[in-house]
Design an enzyme around this catalytic site. Structure first.
Site, mmCIF file in Angstrom:
data_model
loop_
_atom_site.group_PDB
_atom_site.id
_atom_site.type_symbol
_atom_site.label_atom_id
_atom_site.label_comp_id
_atom_site.label_asym_id
_atom_site.label_seq_id
_atom_site.Cartn_x
_atom_site.Cartn_y
_atom_site.Cartn_z
ATOM 1 N N LYS A 110 0.651 -1.243 0.095
ATOM 2 C CA LYS A 110 -0.050 0.044 0.043
ATOM 3 C C LYS A 110 0.728 1.177 -0.005
ATOM 4 O O LYS A 110 0.414 2.249 -0.828
ATOM 5 C CB LYS A 110 -0.931 0.119 1.002
ATOM 6 C CG LYS A 110 -2.146 -1.046 1.095
ATOM 7 C CD LYS A 110 -3.290 -0.764 2.020
ATOM 8 C CE LYS A 110 -4.637 -1.614 1.888
ATOM 9 N NZ LYS A 110 -5.443 -1.319 2.773
ATOM 10 N N LYS A 191 -8.727 -11.053 -5.679
ATOM 11 C CA LYS A 191 -9.793 -11.335 -4.966
ATOM 12 C C LYS A 191 -10.831 -10.309 -5.146
ATOM 13 O O LYS A 191 -10.438 -9.000 -5.462
ATOM 14 C CB LYS A 191 -9.644 -11.597 -3.543
ATOM 15 C CG LYS A 191 -9.103 -10.300 -2.813
ATOM 16 C CD LYS A 191 -9.194 -10.708 -1.350
ATOM 17 C CE LYS A 191 -9.280 -9.419 -0.520
ATOM 18 N NZ LYS A 191 -10.340 -8.770 -0.453
ATOM 19 N N LYS A 194 -13.501 -4.518 -1.617
ATOM 20 C CA LYS A 194 -14.143 -3.206 -1.541
ATOM 21 C C LYS A 194 -13.319 -2.162 -2.284
ATOM 22 O O LYS A 194 -13.977 -1.092 -2.847
ATOM 23 C CB LYS A 194 -14.014 -2.858 -0.091
ATOM 24 C CG LYS A 194 -15.322 -3.302 0.429
ATOM 25 C CD LYS A 194 -15.424 -2.825 2.067
ATOM 26 C CE LYS A 194 -15.007 -3.667 2.942
ATOM 27 N NZ LYS A 194 -13.700 -3.503 3.475
HETATM 28 P P1 ATP Z 1 -10.180 -3.798 1.476
HETATM 29 O O1 ATP Z 1 -10.282 -4.132 -0.120
HETATM 30 O O2 ATP Z 1 -10.739 -2.357 1.963
HETATM 31 O O3 ATP Z 1 -9.448 -4.514 2.431
HETATM 32 P P2 ATP Z 1 -12.105 -6.288 1.491
HETATM 33 O O4 ATP Z 1 -12.923 -6.441 0.399
HETATM 34 O O5 ATP Z 1 -10.682 -6.924 1.497
HETATM 35 O O6 ATP Z 1 -11.833 -4.676 1.449
HETATM 36 P P3 ATP Z 1 -12.153 -6.380 4.318
HETATM 37 O O7 ATP Z 1 -12.800 -5.433 5.041
HETATM 38 O O8 ATP Z 1 -10.538 -6.332 4.221
HETATM 39 O O9 ATP Z 1 -12.743 -6.608 2.776
HETATM 40 O O10 ATP Z 1 -12.285 -8.010 4.983
HETATM 41 C C1 ATP Z 1 -13.651 -8.106 5.613
HETATM 42 C C2 ATP Z 1 -13.733 -9.720 5.615
HETATM 43 O O11 ATP Z 1 -14.008 -10.287 4.477
HETATM 44 C C3 ATP Z 1 -12.277 -10.324 5.966
HETATM 45 O O12 ATP Z 1 -12.751 -11.562 7.088
HETATM 46 C C4 ATP Z 1 -12.053 -11.146 4.700
HETATM 47 O O13 ATP Z 1 -11.109 -12.124 4.800
HETATM 48 C C5 ATP Z 1 -13.309 -11.336 4.118
HETATM 49 N N1 ATP Z 1 -13.003 -11.135 2.728
HETATM 50 C C6 ATP Z 1 -12.677 -9.863 1.851
HETATM 51 N N2 ATP Z 1 -12.724 -10.223 0.621
HETATM 52 C C7 ATP Z 1 -13.108 -11.539 0.352
HETATM 53 C C8 ATP Z 1 -13.192 -12.322 -0.849
HETATM 54 N N3 ATP Z 1 -12.894 -11.820 -1.761
HETATM 55 N N4 ATP Z 1 -13.512 -13.953 -0.512
HETATM 56 C C9 ATP Z 1 -13.761 -14.229 0.594
HETATM 57 N N5 ATP Z 1 -13.611 -13.587 1.746
HETATM 58 C C10 ATP Z 1 -13.237 -12.062 1.677
HETATM 59 MG MG MG Z 2 -9.002 -6.705 2.853
#
Ligand code: ATP
Ligand code: MG
Length: 320
Positions: A110, A191, A194
């Protein structure tokens, strides 16, 4: 007694990956005392918009409830609203090496990708350690992206206990069973997230049916022409199958074409998201209700958190 913590960053709209990988396991395990934490303090580690953050935090809380997280059984909190997180964060910074924080992969990635780097991005994993340790959590469901941070949490806790006396429960990382990692529909090599700028490969939990249909219709597949699980050679098709399996309540197929696969996946996703969307709309009519749930979550967890901070301060030699 087992206690779990699952965190969600209010950095954008929750998506299908969050639901399948984190929210559903949380809902399924509600017999185990759990904390669902909205990591709004973590959202400050990158460039952010205050209004957007406030809206996202409330939205994440509302979506968690809409998806079945029961505030009577799972404390729903924002980490900024429980000041013990911040206090323990500072105390743990005094037990963490600069090098330990600087070699975290997420920090390297990052910080390399942005023009200015907030100091809090470096100390992010120490705040995460505080989030976990302050509540005496012994189990933390983690995906690959957070396993290095959990390892650091364990290192900090173990070292602190050895140096200053038994203070923290050393948490275990657990991997939710049978949960797929959902990939980006437009780029199935990474993956679903968000925070990726393009929404083309993301299915938001509040997306209208038409948007979901279009996103899945445009999902990247391949030219093999056979529907099967082969993440190496057919990552897009394998991902659609994983989504379908996670959302359908019957054995899917037979698939005569990718079009059939996509139609079935669309129907299955809608059958899961439709009720969440409807419940979200009801809950949104009364934002005061969600605020109240956050306040109740805070009141529920705070006594234990305050006790952990008291113990830590005493161990470090601070006056009470
Ligand atoms: P960011 O991009 O801001 O990190 P994110 O989509 O990775 O957002 P987080 O808030 O970091 O979401 O993660 C919330 C939860 O969702 C965590 O337990 C993470 O392991 C799970 N998670 C995130 N993305 C995935 C995915 N693509 N598939 C399965 N589980 C996920
Ligand atoms: Mg994340």
């Amino acid at each position: 007694m087992t206690r779990r913590l699952t965190g969600f960053q209010p950095t954008g709209h929750l998506h299908l990956g969050n639901l399948i990988g984190a929210m559903r396991p949380l809902v399924a395990a509600q017999a185990t005392p759990s904390i669902a934490m909205i990591a709004d303090l973590h959202a400050l580690t990158m460039e952010h918009d205050p209004r957007q953050l406030r809206a996202n935090t409330l939205q994440v809380a509302t979506v968690l409830i809409a998806a079945g997280v029961d505030p009577q059984r799972t404390a729903i909190i924002a980490n900024s609203q429980v000041p013990e997180h911040s206090e323990l964060h500072y105390l743990l910074e005094c037990a963490t090496g600069y090098g330990e924080a600087a070699r975290m992969i997420q920090f390297k990635e990052k910080s390399a990708a942005s023009k200015t780097v907030r100091l809090s991005l470096l100390t992010y994993p120490v705040l995460m350690a505080a989030d976990i340790l302050v509540h005496d959590c012994d189990q933390v469901p983690v995906g690959d992206d957070q396993s290095q941070h959990l390892e650091l949490t364990r290192t900090i806790a173990t070292r602190f206990n050895a140096r200053y006396g038994q203070t923290f429960t050393v948490p275990e990382g657990i991997r939710p069973v049978n949960t797929a990692r959902i990939m980006d529909l437009a780029d199935p090599s990474r993956k679903m997230s968000k925070s990726t700028p393009s929404a083309a490969g993301r299915i938001g939990l509040l997306d209208p049916p038409e948007v979901i249909r279009r996103t899945i219709a445009r999902a990247v597949t391949d030219t093999v022409g056979v529907v099967r699980v082969d993440p190496e050679r057919q990552p897009g098709v394998s991902n659609l199958l994983a989504i379908l399996r996670a959302c359908a309540d019957r054995e899917p197929g037979p698939f005569t074409s990718y079009g059939v696969l996509k139609r079935e996946a669309t129907d299955a996703v809608e059958s899961v998201l439709g009720p969440i969307r409807a419940r979200y709309a009801e809950l949104s009519e009364d934002p005061g209700h969600v605020r109240k749930i956050l306040a109740e979550g805070k009141a529920w967890v705070q006594p234990r958190a305050a006790e952990t901070v008291r113990r830590t301060r005493a161990a470090l030699g601070l006056l009470d």
